[in-house]
Design an enzyme around this catalytic site. Structure first.
Site, short mmCIF file in Angstrom:
data_model
loop_
_atom_site.label_atom_id
_atom_site.label_comp_id
_atom_site.label_asym_id
_atom_site.label_seq_id
_atom_site.Cartn_x
_atom_site.Cartn_y
_atom_site.Cartn_z
N TYR A 1 27.60 28.08 25.34
CA TYR A 1 27.44 26.62 25.25
C TYR A 1 28.04 26.14 23.92
CZ TYR A 1 25.49 21.94 24.99
OH TYR A 1 25.37 20.57 24.87
N THR B 1 24.62 9.72 36.13
CA THR B 1 23.45 9.78 37.03
C THR B 1 22.16 10.09 36.30
OG1 THR B 1 23.93 12.11 37.47
CG2 THR B 1 24.81 10.50 39.05
N ASN C 1 31.16 12.21 28.97
CA ASN C 1 29.77 12.61 28.73
C ASN C 1 29.30 13.75 29.63
OD1 ASN C 1 26.76 12.01 28.09
ND2 ASN C 1 26.91 11.72 30.31
N GLY D 1 21.98 15.83 18.27
CA GLY D 1 21.03 16.95 18.20
C GLY D 1 20.16 16.89 19.44
N GLU E 1 17.57 15.31 31.20
CA GLU E 1 17.42 16.42 32.16
C GLU E 1 18.10 17.70 31.62
OE1 GLU E 1 18.71 15.10 36.04
OE2 GLU E 1 17.26 13.48 36.04
N PHE E 2 18.67 17.60 30.41
CA PHE E 2 19.47 18.70 29.85
C PHE E 2 18.74 20.04 29.88
CE2 PHE E 2 20.64 21.17 26.07
CZ PHE E 2 22.02 21.27 26.19
P1 NDP Z 1 21.64 15.31 31.77
O1 NDP Z 1 21.46 16.62 32.47
O2 NDP Z 1 20.52 14.34 31.81
O3 NDP Z 1 22.97 14.59 32.32
C1 NDP Z 1 24.15 15.31 32.54
C2 NDP Z 1 25.12 14.47 33.36
O4 NDP Z 1 26.33 15.25 33.54
C3 NDP Z 1 24.59 14.12 34.74
O5 NDP Z 1 24.89 12.78 35.05
C4 NDP Z 1 25.36 15.05 35.66
O6 NDP Z 1 25.60 14.43 36.92
C5 NDP Z 1 26.69 15.21 34.91
N1 NDP Z 1 27.34 16.46 35.32
C6 NDP Z 1 26.94 17.73 35.05
N2 NDP Z 1 27.72 18.61 35.70
C7 NDP Z 1 28.64 17.87 36.39
C8 NDP Z 1 29.71 18.20 37.27
N3 NDP Z 1 30.01 19.48 37.58
N4 NDP Z 1 30.45 17.20 37.82
C9 NDP Z 1 30.15 15.91 37.52
N5 NDP Z 1 29.16 15.53 36.70
C10 NDP Z 1 28.41 16.50 36.15
O7 NDP Z 1 22.01 15.70 30.27
P2 NDP Z 1 22.37 14.81 28.97
O8 NDP Z 1 22.38 13.37 29.28
O9 NDP Z 1 21.52 15.29 27.88
O10 NDP Z 1 23.84 15.35 28.70
C11 NDP Z 1 24.98 14.51 28.57
C12 NDP Z 1 25.93 15.15 27.57
O11 NDP Z 1 25.31 15.20 26.29
C13 NDP Z 1 26.35 16.58 27.88
O12 NDP Z 1 27.72 16.72 27.63
C14 NDP Z 1 25.52 17.41 26.93
O13 NDP Z 1 26.14 18.63 26.61
C15 NDP Z 1 25.48 16.48 25.74
N6 NDP Z 1 24.41 16.72 24.77
C16 NDP Z 1 23.10 16.67 25.15
C17 NDP Z 1 22.11 16.90 24.20
C18 NDP Z 1 20.65 16.92 24.55
O14 NDP Z 1 19.85 17.42 23.72
N7 NDP Z 1 20.23 16.38 25.68
C19 NDP Z 1 22.44 17.15 22.81
C20 NDP Z 1 23.85 17.18 22.53
C21 NDP Z 1 24.79 16.97 23.47
P3 NDP Z 1 25.39 15.12 38.35
O15 NDP Z 1 24.36 16.19 38.19
O16 NDP Z 1 24.97 13.98 39.23
O17 NDP Z 1 26.72 15.63 38.71
C1 8X3 Z 2 22.39 20.10 23.04
C2 8X3 Z 2 21.68 20.39 21.77
O1 8X3 Z 2 20.71 22.20 20.28
O2 8X3 Z 2 20.38 22.44 22.69
O3 8X3 Z 2 23.77 20.10 22.89
O4 8X3 Z 2 22.51 22.83 21.70
S1 8X3 Z 2 21.32 22.04 21.62
#
Ligand code: NDP
Ligand code: 8X3
Length: 251
Positions: free
Chosen positions: A150, A9, A84, A181, A186-187
């Site tokens: 985390y 999403t 993911n 990295g 939306e992270f």
């Molecule tokens: P976003 O917040 O943009 O996306 C996260 C996604 O995870 C959303 O689609 C959300 O969907 C889904 N999600 C979260 N919690 C749940 C739940 N309880 N049930 C079902 N779905 C869930 O973040 P990113 O795209 O950045 O993150 C994706 C992945 O990448 C994660 O695993 C994150 O740890 C990892 N990551 C991100 C980094 C960054 O800097 N952004 C760096 C390294 C790793 P919904 O809310 O609709 O349920």
């Molecule tokens: C997301 C990257 O550096 O915020 O996994 O942990 S960091």
């Protein structure tokens, strides 16, 4: 070919669904926000000749995960799973940690990934082939101040990635981790409970990765020849060397 992308999403998952659809792969996209899933399905099916199935569930809840996968046509073969869905909640020292944050991260990043992986791995075993791509993080390779839980969850993903690769080896199932990295999605807004100003500061004065950069990497690992497996990739912005070494311009 059919690809499951959890957490489609937003961010990396959404971009991943888009690149696979652009290249003609059918998709199962998951997340909790039903409207966003429906919107993405409409967009992908309109622009590409692919079939998109939406599964709306909270990955932390095993009965919801099982019901969602049981609702699928059981004859459908899943070729690729992109694990993911995940999040960070908070950034505090262990001693000041919020236990609700800890539980959200452990339940989503570790237990949720396991629930989906077990179901899909068993389907892949039946089909005698498959590819599981786990989205880890630089936080699974090193630890930084206040990242404690985390980082622990992403270290768990790193261990599970290695363990799955061994367990699934006899079943012709490839297992890969892509560890980003800093990626602007939306992270950080989620991490800081919706505080957009604080989230923006995470990327101030530097050029982070875009979700498409990670999606391209995921697509690349998924499309190597049958005899090739990419085990593990770390990918960062050019201005980042470790979780905490980032060059920023003064703003
Ligand atoms: P976003 O917040 O943009 O996306 C996260 C996604 O995870 C959303 O689609 C959300 O969907 C889904 N999600 C979260 N919690 C749940 C739940 N309880 N049930 C079902 N779905 C869930 O973040 P990113 O795209 O950045 O993150 C994706 C992945 O990448 C994660 O695993 C994150 O740890 C990892 N990551 C991100 C980094 C960054 O800097 N952004 C760096 C390294 C790793 P919904 O809310 O609709 O349920
Ligand atoms: C997301 C990257 O550096 O915020 O996994 O942990 S960091």
């Amino acid at each position: 070919m059919l690809v499951v992308v959890t957490g489609a999403t937003s961010g990396i998952g959404k971009s991943t669904a888009q690149i696979f659809a652009k290249n003609g792969f059918d998709l199962i996209i998951t997340g909790r926000r039903a409207e966003r899933l429906a919107e993405l399905k409409t967009q992908l099916e309109k622009n590409h000749s692919v079939r998109v199935t939406t599964l709306c569930f909270d990955i932390r809840k095993l009965p919801e995960v099982e019901a969602a996968f049981n609702s699928l046509d059981q004859k459908q073969q899943i070729d690729i799973l992109v694990n993911n869905a995940g999040l960070a909640a908070g950034l505090s020292s262990l001693q000041d940690g919020n236990i609700d944050h800890w539980e959200r991260m452990i339940d989503t990043n570790v237990k949720g990934l396991l629930y989906v992986s077990k179901i899909v791995a068993n389907k892949m075993i039946g089909n005698k082939k498959g590819h599981i791509i786990n989205i880890g993080s630089i936080a699974g390779k090193e630890v930084y101040a206040n990242g404690n839980v985390y980082c622990a969850t992403k270290h768990a993903v790193d261990a599970l990635n290695k363990g799955m690769r061994i367990d699934l080896l006899p079943h012709n199932i490839k297992v890969t981790a892509v560890n980003p990295g800093m990626v602007e999605t939306e992270f950080s807004v989620v991490r800081f409970d919706g505080d957009e100003d604080r989230a923006k500061k995470v990327y101030s004065g530097m050029l982070p990765l875009k979700p498409e950069d990670i999606a391209e990497t995921i697509f690349w690992v998924a499309t190597r020849p049958a005899h090739v497996n990419v085990n593990d990739i770390i990918i960062m912005p050019a201005v980042q060397a470790s979780a905490t070494n980032v060059i920023r311009k003064a703003e």
